[in-house]
Write a protein that holds these residues in place. Structure first.
Motif, short mmCIF file in Angstrom:
data_model
loop_
_atom_site.label_atom_id
_atom_site.label_comp_id
_atom_site.label_asym_id
_atom_site.label_seq_id
_atom_site.Cartn_x
_atom_site.Cartn_y
_atom_site.Cartn_z
N ALA A 351 -9.12 6.51 -10.46
CA ALA A 351 -9.63 5.84 -9.25
C ALA A 351 -9.15 4.39 -9.20
CB ALA A 351 -11.15 5.91 -9.22
N TRP A 352 -9.14 3.72 -10.34
CA TRP A 352 -8.62 2.35 -10.38
C TRP A 352 -7.17 2.31 -9.92
CZ3 TRP A 352 -10.10 -1.12 -15.16
CH2 TRP A 352 -11.48 -1.26 -15.22
N LEU A 353 -6.38 3.24 -10.42
CA LEU A 353 -4.94 3.23 -10.13
C LEU A 353 -4.65 3.61 -8.68
CD1 LEU A 353 -3.86 4.87 -13.48
CD2 LEU A 353 -3.18 2.59 -12.71
N ALA A 354 -5.62 4.24 -8.02
CA ALA A 354 -5.42 4.60 -6.62
C ALA A 354 -5.86 3.50 -5.67
CB ALA A 354 -6.20 5.89 -6.31
N GLU A 355 -6.45 2.44 -6.18
CA GLU A 355 -6.94 1.36 -5.31
C GLU A 355 -5.77 0.59 -4.70
OE1 GLU A 355 -11.14 -0.23 -6.95
OE2 GLU A 355 -9.47 -0.55 -8.33
N ARG A 356 -6.05 0.02 -3.54
CA ARG A 356 -5.06 -0.79 -2.85
C ARG A 356 -5.73 -2.07 -2.36
NH1 ARG A 356 -2.43 1.80 -5.39
NH2 ARG A 356 -0.56 3.00 -4.91
N PRO A 357 -4.93 -3.13 -2.12
CA PRO A 357 -5.53 -4.42 -1.70
C PRO A 357 -6.49 -4.24 -0.53
CG PRO A 357 -3.19 -4.68 -2.15
CD PRO A 357 -3.47 -3.21 -2.24
N SER A 358 -7.61 -4.93 -0.64
CA SER A 358 -8.66 -4.78 0.36
C SER A 358 -8.86 -6.04 1.20
CB SER A 358 -9.99 -4.44 -0.33
OG SER A 358 -10.34 -5.44 -1.27
N ALA A 359 -8.07 -7.07 0.94
CA ALA A 359 -8.26 -8.32 1.67
C ALA A 359 -6.93 -9.05 1.77
CB ALA A 359 -9.28 -9.21 0.97
N THR A 360 -6.81 -9.87 2.79
CA THR A 360 -5.65 -10.74 2.91
C THR A 360 -5.71 -11.78 1.80
OG1 THR A 360 -5.63 -10.42 5.28
CG2 THR A 360 -4.41 -12.31 4.42
N ALA A 361 -4.58 -12.03 1.16
CA ALA A 361 -4.55 -12.96 0.04
C ALA A 361 -5.00 -14.35 0.49
CB ALA A 361 -3.16 -13.04 -0.57
N ALA A 362 -6.01 -14.88 -0.20
CA ALA A 362 -6.49 -16.24 0.07
C ALA A 362 -5.79 -17.19 -0.90
CB ALA A 362 -8.00 -16.33 -0.11
#
Length: 539
Positions: A351-362
């Motif tokens: 599940a960790w490896l399937a994650e993708r960015p969830s926010a615009t880089a601050a």
């Protein structure tokens, strides 16, 4: 008396396998001689040595022997030793979470015994609830974990329960693992006086807050928390378990360049991890960073992997490193699951490896600009300005920059403000000396000179040598002073033992700017810790 002397000699040996073997032999000799007191003392020392080396899985046998002795002779242990033994029993139970080398049935027996000893209404009942909660979560039994969580939530640990200041962070980590982002942040609002006395805080709480902040749409505050916490975690061996969250923040927050930089810097620590769970999570988080970096066309980068034992140093492309890390994480997760009889750890890493960015880089604040208030208000709905984000207002920003460069007379408040800025913990005695502990070093800062214009720093190694090694201590100090500028090393003979210390004195008669003082304090702590670690490594 011979056993007492043998135990003292074993304790004086340098940390390493030789010391462990010597302590085991003393315990065996005490058993053969029927000296129960010496056997318990030797096994207490052996447990401490195992803990120092991150080998909690080896606690079970010496703990069992100490428990048997204490049960047979009820007056054998003092009250303080009885509390310490209960704490060791908690550590032995927690070993199941860190390595698959501890049996599940063995751990359950230890936990059932601890449950019986503390009682349903005792001060350590929340500790038992926490252990049962965390073990159920580790096995993938979330309903059972949530049920025991209710007996742990909102409580203060008893004598065996560990640091009260870290309890909210431990609960927040668990809630974040269940995807309860807002609940995790609410838990961190319990950041109170206990946490302010904890040497791991506020950085541990900041790390626990990173992913909830990202998921709840506050990337600026998460960026400031990451920068401040990593400033400390990057150099502390005991902080290795937190690095996986730092890497996941970089991956999911869009900071892939920084993620690769952290991975490059911290990769050597994977060769000697604190435990198997931390190694598995670091490897999985590192593989995630590498995978996303390849997707972002950064796959042609190379990462230096230093030599270790028989392995030569190599330059690895990001994709190759990612595959190695993925293989390590998969193997370790499989080992845990084989012991547990479930597939939970393998599923969690997948599940960790399937994650993708969830926010615009601050934007990440510079290391010396991350607002320290973020650690004092963990969990609060702070504004972006309080979290360290830049807001319009050139006049205020310019005034702050000017104040950093303003030269002024050295004061004790300036020293403590600099340590506060670094996130360090310290005490100030009646004479104005500021004292703290960093790893193997106790470091003092004080103002010397007729007008208090000299910044005097003294670092003392935690390890002390017997007076019989006086000549060796002097030779070590001479070699240090020959090869290094800081600190000036010396040996202080106390008749019964030798303290190895080092001094740094800086004349600030013309004043010092806050930014300059930060550099001086950073250097004094870094060199003082290096000196103390060199003392600890003496044979």
């Amino acid at each position: 008396m011979a056993l007492v002397a043998a135990l003292a000699d074993a304790r004086d040996l340098p940390d390493g396998p030789g010391r462990l073997v010597a302590l085991e032999r003393v315990a065996e000799r005490a058993d053969a001689a029927g000296d129960v007191r010496s056997a318990v003392d030797a096994r207490f020392a052996l447990i401490e040595a195992y803990l120092l080396h991150g080998e909690r899985w080896r606690l079970v046998e010496p703990l069992r022997r100490c428990r048997a002795a204490a049960d047979r002779w009820p007056t054998l242990l003092t009250d303080a030793e009885a509390e310490l033994l209960a704490r060791y029993q908690r550590y032995a139970v927690e070993a199941l979470l860190g390595t698959p080398r501890v049996g599940l049935d063995q751990t359950r027996l230890l936990l059932d015994d601890l449950t019986h000893r503390v009682g349903a209404g005792g001060p350590d009942a929340p500790t038992v609830a926490e252990l049962r909660c965390r073990i159920a979560d580790h096995l993938g039994d979330e309903p059972t974990a949530r049920r025991f969580f209710q007996g742990w939530a909102g409580t203060r640990p008893g004598p065996a329960g560990g640091c009260p200041g870290c309890a909210p962070a431990r609960r927040a980590e668990l809630l974040a693992g269940w995807g309860e982002w807002q609940a995790a942040r609410t838990e961190l609002r319990a950041y109170d006086a206990d946490a302010q006395e904890c040497t791991d805080q506020p950085e541990r709480a900041l790390v626990a807050d990173l992913l909830p902040l990202l998921r709840l749409g506050e990337p600026e505050q998460a960026a400031a928390a990451h920068v401040r916490a990593y400033r400390r975690h990057r150099r502390e061996r005991s902080a290795f378990p937190y690095l996986a969250t730092h890497l996941r923040f970089c991956a999911l927050g869009g900071h892939l360049e920084r993620g690769l930089a952290i991975l490059t810097e911290q990769l050597p620590r994977l060769d000697r991890p604190t435990d198997d769970l931390a190694a598995m999570e670091f490897a999985a988080a590192g593989a995630l960073v590498c995978g996303l970096a390849e997707e972002a066309w950064l796959g042609d980068r190379t990462v230096h992997r230093p030599a270790y034992v028989d392995r030569p140093a190599t330059e690895l492309e990001v994709g190759t490193l990612g595959a190695l890390l993925l293989g390590l994480a998969t193997d370790l997760a499989g080992s845990f699951d084989a012991r547990n009889g479930t597939g939970h750890q393998s599923g969690r890493m997948a599940a960790w490896l399937a994650e993708r960015p969830s926010a615009t880089a601050a934007p990440l604040p510079a290391d010396d600009e991350a607002a320290d208030e973020v650690g004092d208000e963990v969990g609060d709905e702070a504004s972006a300005h309080e979290a360290g984000a830049h807001e319009p207002g050139a006049d205020e920003a310019g005034a702050e920059a000017d104040s950093e460069r303003e030269v002024m007379a050295l004061t004790t408040d300036m020293i403590t403000s600099t340590l506060d800025r670094r996130g360090d913990r310290y005490l100030v005695d009646d004479g104005g000396t500021v004292v703290g502990r960093w790893g193997a070093a106790v470091i003092q800062f004080r103002r010397a000179g007729e007008r208090g214009e000299v910044l005097h720093t003294r670092a003392m190694a935690a390890r002390r040598l017997p007076t019989a090694r006086r000549a060796e201590a002097y030779a070590f100090c001479n070699a240090w002073n020959h090869d290094r500028l800081l600190p000036k090393a010396y040996a202080h003979d106390l008749d019964t033992e030798i303290v190895l210390a080092g001094d740094v004195a800086t004349d600030l008669a013309h004043g010092v700017a806050p930014a300059q003082l930060l550099v001086l304090v950073d250097a004094a702590i870094a060199t003082g810790v290096a000196y103390a670690e060199a003392v600890a490594d003496l044979p």
